[in-house]
Scaffold this motif. Structure first.
Motif, PDB file in Angstrom:
ATOM      1  N   UNK A  61      36.032  27.634  48.040  1.00 47.44           N
ATOM      2  CA  UNK A  61      35.238  27.886  46.786  1.00 47.44           C
ATOM      3  C   UNK A  61      34.548  26.277  46.438  1.00 47.44           C
ATOM      4  N   UNK A  62      33.188  26.574  45.287  1.00 45.04           N
ATOM      5  CA  UNK A  62      32.484  25.261  45.251  1.00 45.04           C
ATOM      6  C   UNK A  62      32.587  25.623  43.636  1.00 45.04           C
ATOM      7  N   UNK A  63      32.271  24.371  42.945  1.00 49.03           N
ATOM      8  CA  UNK A  63      32.204  24.310  41.667  1.00 49.03           C
ATOM      9  C   UNK A  63      30.863  25.009  41.073  1.00 49.03           C
ATOM     10  N   UNK A  75      32.690  26.976  36.841  1.00 50.74           N
ATOM     11  CA  UNK A  75      33.021  28.240  37.400  1.00 50.74           C
ATOM     12  C   UNK A  75      33.242  28.082  38.954  1.00 50.74           C
ATOM     13  N   UNK A  76      33.875  28.556  39.035  1.00 50.39           N
ATOM     14  CA  UNK A  76      34.804  28.679  40.604  1.00 50.39           C
ATOM     15  C   UNK A  76      34.052  29.870  41.650  1.00 50.39           C
ATOM     16  N   UNK A  77      33.364  29.449  42.802  1.00 54.99           N
ATOM     17  CA  UNK A  77      32.629  30.307  43.731  1.00 54.99           C
ATOM     18  C   UNK A  77      33.092  30.199  44.369  1.00 54.99           C
ATOM     19  N   UNK A  87      32.608  35.448  42.998  1.00 55.19           N
ATOM     20  CA  UNK A  87      32.823  34.921  41.754  1.00 55.19           C
ATOM     21  C   UNK A  87      33.293  35.843  40.747  1.00 55.19           C
ATOM     22  N   UNK A  88      34.246  35.258  39.498  1.00 53.01           N
ATOM     23  CA  UNK A  88      35.093  36.364  38.762  1.00 53.01           C
ATOM     24  C   UNK A  88      34.802  35.890  36.923  1.00 53.01           C
TER      25      UNK A  88
END
Length: 147
Positions: A61-63, A75-77, A87-88
């Motif tokens: 994941x990246x921020x 958000x974490x993606x 994404x969520x």
């Protein structure tokens, strides 16, 4: 005696000059640089208070930060091979504040709130430090694509 005094003063002068150059070369966080936080950031390493480092070679994941006029979100993606992101709906509200020249990101969720100091921010580097003195070193994420 005079010769020894002269050598000591010379060493002191060079040490002081070196310290001034070192401090002036350090990237300062400014109101203008804060907008560089927008976008995708990949964790590179975490520096522990005792000087040890934990390297991150591969990140699932990246921020993603989106900030405008002192408020926004993180958000974490999850990057995909086609250049898109999964994404969520989970995100952390952020507010960036200046306290005597120290810029802080204040995070807030329905369950918690915390803050991190912005130590450094450039087009390609982001360094954040939390209350436990953990320093998070990020690099600008470059999407990968298999085309």
């Amino acid at each position: 005696n005079f010769k020894l005094y002269f050598i000591t003063m010379k060493q002191f002068f060079y040490s002081l000059l070196f310290l001034i150059v070192l401090i002036s070369c350090q990237q300062q966080v400014s109101p203008e640089s804060i907008s560089k936080i927008n976008g995708y950031w990949e964790i590179k390493k975490v520096e522990l208070p005792d000087g040890q480092e934990k390297e991150y070679k591969i990140n699932e994941t990246v921020d993603y930060f989106e900030w405008k006029e002192n408020t926004g979100f993180r958000k974490k993606v999850t990057p995909q091979f086609d250049g898109s992101f999964l994404t969520n709906d989970e995100m952390e509200a952020i507010k960036i504040s200046d306290s005597s020249g120290v810029y802080k990101i204040e995070y807030k969720t329905a369950f918690d709130q915390w803050s991190e100091d912005i130590v450094e921010i450039t087009d390609s580097v982001l360094v954040l430090k939390n209350k436990q003195n953990l320093e998070y070193h990020y690099k600008r994420f470059k999407p990968f694509s298999i085309k």
